[in-house]
Write a protein that holds these residues in place. Structure first.
Motif, PDB file in Angstrom:
ATOM      1  N   ASN A 167     -56.620 -36.400  34.434  1.00 36.38           N
ATOM      2  CA  ASN A 167     -57.831 -35.755  33.938  1.00 36.38           C
ATOM      3  C   ASN A 167     -59.068 -36.143  34.755  1.00 36.38           C
ATOM      4  O   ASN A 167     -60.186 -36.042  34.254  1.00 36.38           O
ATOM      5  CB  ASN A 167     -58.054 -36.148  32.466  1.00 36.38           C
ATOM      6  CG  ASN A 167     -56.950 -35.623  31.582  1.00 36.38           C
ATOM      7  OD1 ASN A 167     -56.773 -34.425  31.451  1.00 36.38           O
ATOM      8  ND2 ASN A 167     -56.181 -36.526  30.998  1.00 36.38           N
ATOM      9  N   HIS A 168     -58.871 -36.576  35.988  1.00 37.05           N
ATOM     10  CA  HIS A 168     -60.004 -37.014  36.812  1.00 37.05           C
ATOM     11  C   HIS A 168     -60.987 -35.854  36.980  1.00 37.05           C
ATOM     12  O   HIS A 168     -60.640 -34.813  37.546  1.00 37.05           O
ATOM     13  CB  HIS A 168     -59.512 -37.492  38.182  1.00 37.05           C
ATOM     14  CG  HIS A 168     -60.544 -38.245  38.946  1.00 37.05           C
ATOM     15  ND1 HIS A 168     -61.624 -37.626  39.544  1.00 37.05           N
ATOM     16  CD2 HIS A 168     -60.677 -39.566  39.191  1.00 37.05           C
ATOM     17  CE1 HIS A 168     -62.357 -38.540  40.141  1.00 37.05           C
ATOM     18  NE2 HIS A 168     -61.809 -39.737  39.940  1.00 37.05           N
ATOM     19  N   PRO A 169     -62.215 -36.009  36.486  1.00 36.59           N
ATOM     20  CA  PRO A 169     -63.156 -34.878  36.511  1.00 36.59           C
ATOM     21  C   PRO A 169     -63.488 -34.368  37.912  1.00 36.59           C
ATOM     22  O   PRO A 169     -63.455 -33.158  38.145  1.00 36.59           O
ATOM     23  CB  PRO A 169     -64.415 -35.432  35.829  1.00 36.59           C
ATOM     24  CG  PRO A 169     -63.999 -36.685  35.140  1.00 36.59           C
ATOM     25  CD  PRO A 169     -62.767 -37.181  35.812  1.00 36.59           C
ATOM     26  N   ARG A 170     -63.804 -35.271  38.846  1.00 38.25           N
ATOM     27  CA  ARG A 170     -64.189 -34.803  40.191  1.00 38.25           C
ATOM     28  C   ARG A 170     -63.020 -34.159  40.916  1.00 38.25           C
ATOM     29  O   ARG A 170     -63.190 -33.166  41.628  1.00 38.25           O
ATOM     30  CB  ARG A 170     -64.763 -35.950  41.026  1.00 38.25           C
ATOM     31  CG  ARG A 170     -66.181 -36.310  40.638  1.00 38.25           C
ATOM     32  CD  ARG A 170     -66.821 -37.278  41.615  1.00 38.25           C
ATOM     33  NE  ARG A 170     -65.941 -38.416  41.860  1.00 38.25           N
ATOM     34  CZ  ARG A 170     -65.817 -39.039  43.033  1.00 38.25           C
ATOM     35  NH1 ARG A 170     -66.493 -38.642  44.072  1.00 38.25           N
ATOM     36  NH2 ARG A 170     -65.020 -40.077  43.157  1.00 38.25           N
ATOM     37  N   ALA A 171     -61.825 -34.718  40.761  1.00 40.78           N
ATOM     38  CA  ALA A 171     -60.656 -34.137  41.415  1.00 40.78           C
ATOM     39  C   ALA A 171     -60.330 -32.772  40.815  1.00 40.78           C
ATOM     40  O   ALA A 171     -60.023 -31.825  41.545  1.00 40.78           O
ATOM     41  CB  ALA A 171     -59.460 -35.084  41.299  1.00 40.78           C
ATOM     42  N   THR A 172     -60.412 -32.655  39.498  1.00 39.23           N
ATOM     43  CA  THR A 172     -60.159 -31.379  38.827  1.00 39.23           C
ATOM     44  C   THR A 172     -61.171 -30.324  39.281  1.00 39.23           C
ATOM     45  O   THR A 172     -60.803 -29.196  39.620  1.00 39.23           O
ATOM     46  CB  THR A 172     -60.225 -31.565  37.294  1.00 39.23           C
ATOM     47  OG1 THR A 172     -59.247 -32.540  36.916  1.00 39.23           O
ATOM     48  CG2 THR A 172     -59.981 -30.262  36.571  1.00 39.23           C
ATOM     49  N   GLU A 173     -62.440 -30.709  39.301  1.00 39.60           N
ATOM     50  CA  GLU A 173     -63.495 -29.776  39.736  1.00 39.60           C
ATOM     51  C   GLU A 173     -63.335 -29.422  41.207  1.00 39.60           C
ATOM     52  O   GLU A 173     -63.536 -28.268  41.603  1.00 39.60           O
ATOM     53  CB  GLU A 173     -64.867 -30.401  39.491  1.00 39.60           C
ATOM     54  CG  GLU A 173     -65.217 -30.542  38.029  1.00 39.60           C
ATOM     55  CD  GLU A 173     -66.409 -31.464  37.782  1.00 39.60           C
ATOM     56  OE1 GLU A 173     -67.086 -31.879  38.750  1.00 39.60           O
ATOM     57  OE2 GLU A 173     -66.653 -31.790  36.603  1.00 39.60           O
ATOM     58  N   GLY A 174     -62.971 -30.408  42.035  1.00 43.82           N
ATOM     59  CA  GLY A 174     -62.777 -30.144  43.461  1.00 43.82           C
ATOM     60  C   GLY A 174     -61.661 -29.152  43.709  1.00 43.82           C
ATOM     61  O   GLY A 174     -61.812 -28.218  44.505  1.00 43.82           O
ATOM     62  N   LEU A 175     -60.531 -29.333  43.027  1.00 38.86           N
ATOM     63  CA  LEU A 175     -59.430 -28.377  43.181  1.00 38.86           C
ATOM     64  C   LEU A 175     -59.828 -26.992  42.697  1.00 38.86           C
ATOM     65  O   LEU A 175     -59.484 -25.992  43.332  1.00 38.86           O
ATOM     66  CB  LEU A 175     -58.197 -28.859  42.419  1.00 38.86           C
ATOM     67  CG  LEU A 175     -57.296 -29.845  43.140  1.00 38.86           C
ATOM     68  CD1 LEU A 175     -56.134 -30.250  42.243  1.00 38.86           C
ATOM     69  CD2 LEU A 175     -56.787 -29.285  44.452  1.00 38.86           C
ATOM     70  N   ALA A 176     -60.546 -26.929  41.600  1.00 39.23           N
ATOM     71  CA  ALA A 176     -60.991 -25.624  41.089  1.00 39.23           C
ATOM     72  C   ALA A 176     -61.909 -24.941  42.100  1.00 39.23           C
ATOM     73  O   ALA A 176     -61.797 -23.730  42.329  1.00 39.23           O
ATOM     74  CB  ALA A 176     -61.710 -25.803  39.749  1.00 39.23           C
TER      75      ALA A 176
END
Length: 187
Positions: A167-176
């Motif tokens: 659930n890492h926020p920056r990684a999730t946002e980066g992939l999106a």
């Protein structure tokens, strides 16, 4: 600029040569930290954030009051937007505590804040050599790679961070962001 790009390319190449972005578990990891990582991997987003903060708190303990003071001063400089002062504090920290992964990670943040991507990537690599599960360091590699147009590396780094902290926020946002900008593209 050409020297910085060459250094960044060498850093990225050596980083990839490590193999998996997530390094081996260190023998000196505490049972508490091991338990936190296990729980983090299985947690819902709310609990995951709490667990990630607990892990980050563990990482921030150098075992030395003097080194903790340098870490605090560097963090204060980052919060104040003073990248050069932060670099100075974190350099003192890495000089005096070279086995303290958080010092390398924090100096990488200060370097990135100063747009010094090559040194930032080198410090992130050093932090990961010391703590291969440093999900924030891995996500930071993704952010720098994304910012410098290396979408493939950014995607691999974000995915690696999510293997540790789903659930890492920056990684999730980066992939999106990468998916929205160039779906299916991997350079």
């Amino acid at each position: 600029m050409a020297v910085q790009n060459r250094f960044l390319n060498l850093t990225v190449a050596s980083f990839l040569a490590i193999g998996a972005i997530c390094g081996p578990v260190r023998a000196d990891d505490s049972p508490r930290l091991e338990r936190l990582f296990t729980q983090l991997h299985e947690a819902d987003p709310t609990d995951a954030l709490r667990l990630a903060r607990e892990i980050e708190l563990e990482w921030s303990r150098s075992g030395s009051a003097a080194m903790d003071l340098l870490l605090r001063r560097g963090n204060d400089a980052i919060e104040a937007g003073d990248a050069l002062a932060a670099i100075e504090h974190f350099t003192a920290l890495t000089d005096h505590a070279p086995d303290f992964a958080e010092g390398w990670y924090r100096r990488a943040l200060a370097y990135a804040m100063a747009d010094l991507d090559g040194p930032a990537m080198a410090d992130l690599q050093h932090a990961l050599a010391l703590e291969g599960r440093h999900f924030d360091a891995i996500a930071s590699i993704g952010a720098i790679a994304e910012r410098t147009g290396r979408e493939g590396l950014a995607r691999r780094a974000y995915e690696a961070a999510l293997q540790i902290y789903p659930n890492h926020p920056r990684a999730t946002e980066g992939l999106a962001r990468l998916d929205a900008e160039s779906p299916g593209k991997d350079i």
